[in-house]
Design a protein around this motif. Sequence first.
Motif, PDB file in Angstrom:
ATOM      1  N   ALA A 129       0.761  -1.108   0.071  1.00 55.43           N
ATOM      2  CA  ALA A 129      -0.056  -0.227   0.476  1.00 55.43           C
ATOM      3  C   ALA A 129       0.918   1.557   0.142  1.00 55.43           C
ATOM      4  O   ALA A 129       0.699   1.912  -0.869  1.00 55.43           O
ATOM      5  CB  ALA A 129      -1.583  -0.100   1.512  1.00 55.43           C
ATOM      6  N   GLN A 130       1.798   1.262   0.745  1.00 58.05           N
ATOM      7  CA  GLN A 130       2.690   2.361   0.442  1.00 58.05           C
ATOM      8  C   GLN A 130       3.555   3.050  -0.164  1.00 58.05           C
ATOM      9  O   GLN A 130       3.591   4.515  -0.768  1.00 58.05           O
ATOM     10  CB  GLN A 130       3.928   1.640   1.514  1.00 58.05           C
ATOM     11  CG  GLN A 130       4.396   3.081   2.126  1.00 58.05           C
ATOM     12  CD  GLN A 130       4.113   4.586   2.347  1.00 58.05           C
ATOM     13  OE1 GLN A 130       2.549   4.520   3.331  1.00 58.05           O
ATOM     14  NE2 GLN A 130       3.857   5.827   1.909  1.00 58.05           N
ATOM     15  N   VAL A 131       3.857   1.675  -1.348  1.00 60.78           N
ATOM     16  CA  VAL A 131       4.056   1.339  -2.929  1.00 60.78           C
ATOM     17  C   VAL A 131       3.218   3.063  -3.504  1.00 60.78           C
ATOM     18  O   VAL A 131       3.358   3.832  -4.000  1.00 60.78           O
ATOM     19  CB  VAL A 131       4.854   0.232  -3.085  1.00 60.78           C
ATOM     20  CG1 VAL A 131       4.703   0.562  -5.205  1.00 60.78           C
ATOM     21  CG2 VAL A 131       5.646  -0.555  -2.423  1.00 60.78           C
ATOM     22  N   LEU A 132       1.961   1.743  -3.245  1.00 58.71           N
ATOM     23  CA  LEU A 132       0.953   2.451  -4.221  1.00 58.71           C
ATOM     24  C   LEU A 132       0.787   4.272  -3.971  1.00 58.71           C
ATOM     25  O   LEU A 132       0.474   5.309  -4.480  1.00 58.71           O
ATOM     26  CB  LEU A 132       0.085   2.270  -4.127  1.00 58.71           C
ATOM     27  CG  LEU A 132      -0.563   0.889  -4.960  1.00 58.71           C
ATOM     28  CD1 LEU A 132      -1.398   0.568  -4.617  1.00 58.71           C
ATOM     29  CD2 LEU A 132       0.272   0.358  -6.074  1.00 58.71           C
ATOM     30  N   VAL A 133       0.935   4.461  -2.591  1.00 57.19           N
ATOM     31  CA  VAL A 133       0.512   5.730  -2.008  1.00 57.19           C
ATOM     32  C   VAL A 133       1.488   6.697  -2.293  1.00 57.19           C
ATOM     33  O   VAL A 133       1.754   7.984  -3.021  1.00 57.19           O
ATOM     34  CB  VAL A 133       0.913   5.468  -0.589  1.00 57.19           C
ATOM     35  CG1 VAL A 133       0.786   7.311   0.377  1.00 57.19           C
ATOM     36  CG2 VAL A 133      -0.495   5.514   0.439  1.00 57.19           C
ATOM     37  N   GLU A 134       3.272   5.726  -2.079  1.00 58.20           N
ATOM     38  CA  GLU A 134       4.450   6.952  -2.513  1.00 58.20           C
ATOM     39  C   GLU A 134       4.127   7.353  -4.536  1.00 58.20           C
ATOM     40  O   GLU A 134       4.698   8.332  -4.815  1.00 58.20           O
ATOM     41  CB  GLU A 134       5.639   6.558  -2.414  1.00 58.20           C
ATOM     42  CG  GLU A 134       6.035   6.287  -1.103  1.00 58.20           C
ATOM     43  CD  GLU A 134       7.097   5.642  -0.682  1.00 58.20           C
ATOM     44  OE1 GLU A 134       7.485   4.384  -1.157  1.00 58.20           O
ATOM     45  OE2 GLU A 134       6.866   5.542   1.097  1.00 58.20           O
ATOM     46  N   ARG A 135       4.141   6.341  -5.080  1.00 52.95           N
ATOM     47  CA  ARG A 135       4.132   6.789  -6.494  1.00 52.95           C
ATOM     48  C   ARG A 135       2.673   6.812  -7.530  1.00 52.95           C
ATOM     49  O   ARG A 135       3.507   8.109  -8.011  1.00 52.95           O
ATOM     50  CB  ARG A 135       4.393   5.088  -7.327  1.00 52.95           C
ATOM     51  CG  ARG A 135       5.830   4.607  -6.513  1.00 52.95           C
ATOM     52  CD  ARG A 135       5.846   3.282  -7.848  1.00 52.95           C
ATOM     53  NE  ARG A 135       7.086   2.227  -7.318  1.00 52.95           N
ATOM     54  CZ  ARG A 135       7.443   1.682  -8.391  1.00 52.95           C
ATOM     55  NH1 ARG A 135       6.910   1.015  -8.968  1.00 52.95           N
ATOM     56  NH2 ARG A 135       8.865   0.515  -8.619  1.00 52.95           N
ATOM     57  N   PHE A 136       1.539   6.905  -6.581  1.00 56.41           N
ATOM     58  CA  PHE A 136       0.591   7.580  -7.358  1.00 56.41           C
ATOM     59  C   PHE A 136      -0.424   8.575  -6.064  1.00 56.41           C
ATOM     60  O   PHE A 136      -1.791   8.902  -6.663  1.00 56.41           O
ATOM     61  CB  PHE A 136      -0.536   6.258  -8.042  1.00 56.41           C
ATOM     62  CG  PHE A 136       0.308   5.436  -9.046  1.00 56.41           C
ATOM     63  CD1 PHE A 136       0.704   5.773 -10.052  1.00 56.41           C
ATOM     64  CD2 PHE A 136       1.295   4.262  -8.587  1.00 56.41           C
ATOM     65  CE1 PHE A 136       1.349   5.370 -10.973  1.00 56.41           C
ATOM     66  CE2 PHE A 136       1.934   3.388  -9.636  1.00 56.41           C
ATOM     67  CZ  PHE A 136       1.981   3.716 -10.432  1.00 56.41           C
ATOM     68  N   HIS A 137       0.760   8.594  -4.785  1.00 53.37           N
ATOM     69  CA  HIS A 137      -0.670   9.348  -4.079  1.00 53.37           C
ATOM     70  C   HIS A 137      -2.043   8.784  -3.884  1.00 53.37           C
ATOM     71  O   HIS A 137      -2.708   9.469  -3.959  1.00 53.37           O
ATOM     72  CB  HIS A 137      -0.878  10.637  -4.230  1.00 53.37           C
ATOM     73  CG  HIS A 137       0.251  11.600  -5.214  1.00 53.37           C
ATOM     74  ND1 HIS A 137       0.636  12.787  -5.190  1.00 53.37           N
ATOM     75  CD2 HIS A 137       2.291  11.159  -4.581  1.00 53.37           C
ATOM     76  CE1 HIS A 137       2.276  12.780  -5.631  1.00 53.37           C
ATOM     77  NE2 HIS A 137       3.028  11.649  -5.000  1.00 53.37           N
ATOM     78  N   LEU A 138      -1.836   6.937  -4.160  1.00 52.63           N
ATOM     79  CA  LEU A 138      -2.861   6.706  -3.589  1.00 52.63           C
ATOM     80  C   LEU A 138      -4.195   6.885  -2.260  1.00 52.63           C
ATOM     81  O   LEU A 138      -2.614   6.353  -1.247  1.00 52.63           O
ATOM     82  CB  LEU A 138      -3.436   4.841  -4.060  1.00 52.63           C
ATOM     83  CG  LEU A 138      -4.620   3.792  -3.864  1.00 52.63           C
ATOM     84  CD1 LEU A 138      -5.070   4.728  -5.554  1.00 52.63           C
ATOM     85  CD2 LEU A 138      -4.146   2.699  -4.019  1.00 52.63           C
TER      86      LEU A 138
END
Length: 549
Positions: A523-532
């Motif tokens: 989830a953190q990867v998606l938050v960092e890359r895509f601001h999900l």
Amino acid sequence: MYCYQCEETALHSGCTVKGVCGKRESTAGLQDLLVFVVRGMAWYGEALTGLGLGDRTHDSFIRRALFSTITNVGWDDTRFVALIEEALERRNALRRRFLERTGASWAEPLPEAATWHAPALAFAAKAADVGVLATENPDIRSLRELLVLGVKGIAAYAEHAAHLGYEKAEIGLFIERAMAATLRDLPADTLVALVLEAGHVAIAAMALLDEANTTTYGAPEISQVALGVRTRPGILVSGHDLRDLEELLRQTEGTGLDVYTHGEMLPAHAYPALKKYPHLAGNYGGAWWQQTQDFEAFQGPILMTTNCLVPLRQDNTYLDRLYTTGVVSYEGAHHVADRPEGGAKDFSALIARARQCPPPTALEAGQLTIGFAHQQVLALAGAVVEAVQQGAIRRFVVMAGCDGRHRARTYYTEVAQTLPQDSVILTAGCAKYRYNKLDLGTINGIPRVLDAGQCNDSYSLALIALALKDAFGLEDINELPVSYDIAWYEQKAVAVLLALLALGVKGIRLGPSLPAFLSPAVAQVLVERFHLRPIGSVDEDVAAMMAGA
């Protein structure tokens, strides 16, 4: 049992005794085993492709097998046993071909999914060993499941297109490669790359389906759809498959019967080749999760062409009026067989049943305006751009995706009601039933809710955004006055999400909750890359979206 592929999974963790959707432990296990054997098929398929012996004759089966495991599709264990048996036969045929070509020269060890074989009596025992938790590392498990669930959505969209004669070998090759990859000890970075590649393939699958639908039935037109009922007996069609609906309309011409759509079939009324049938009477009821009330009240037969079918309540009486077809199955329901090569499905039994039924009970009245797929919205592009430049439209909010039973989904109704009058909602999928019957008005004659169609028509929303980017001369899609407030429920929505990420869209709000299959690290990867991000409070989210955040 451990299943966490849908948004409503128990305690936002995983269903372990019975699915919140109603799925039994036995069914969940058989679905896990089917996916396990399909992985074995994919392993041999990828190996043979690498040897120059690629075999695309199994693509259709793999699509259907994966589609059958999507939430709210298959409920009949006997159908899953038959699918597993066929998968084993197909995998073993691939294995024989592989061994004939390689002999003992293949250095890589064969995974268990490529070698295991047992009679049906042993399926339940084996199913307990091959589910989600078979992967111990939580982050690798999360990435594998994100990939598999996205592939399930891709397979479903590709299967819809194939029903109309549209297929692309590239999609089958990716499904094969992705499923085989989940049998290998790959590092997280490689799996992340595959997940993002799945997003690009999801775009290709939705584009193919859009081409299939519009070439076959014409580009959707802005249309008015009746919500009331007529006085004749009727047949209710739910799901997504337009070819099933078309064949039923042909077979019911001149019979004195009317045909109504339900749920995700609502957009059928916008296609010229379908709306020409005068007995396509209107749309009945709401989203999929309301079907137990809708189907009970309808009084005539119901045809389920795809997901989303939910278990009947104890007080429901429509099982003898329920007909399934394609990948859909339900114990005790009638099943309409697949169409023969070059022919059509035979709906005569369903039609005969309809003749014995009274007309549907009215649930509501009025009309809905639909048909705002990319062709129609792009035709209005000049008016839209002018409205933005004049300040009449300040923000577009993409509120596409799936509806569901969770009380938190009232959030989307409240967002629609709270958004200021200078905003326009772009929608697709059954999430629209949370607000598409509200009177939200127009802006310079442009409705404030533009309905592009089914969940796969989220592709239309992407094309609209890209066209607006060009119209405004912007370099980055994220510079547009567009916010994304997406609802998700099942695996088609996962494919749509990955498609948006592949297009570079950032700042998506996803709800009502983030997927349980995302580990904290993933989830953190998606938050960092895509601001999900998850959805928040209605007032805070509306204020942030209108401010471009």
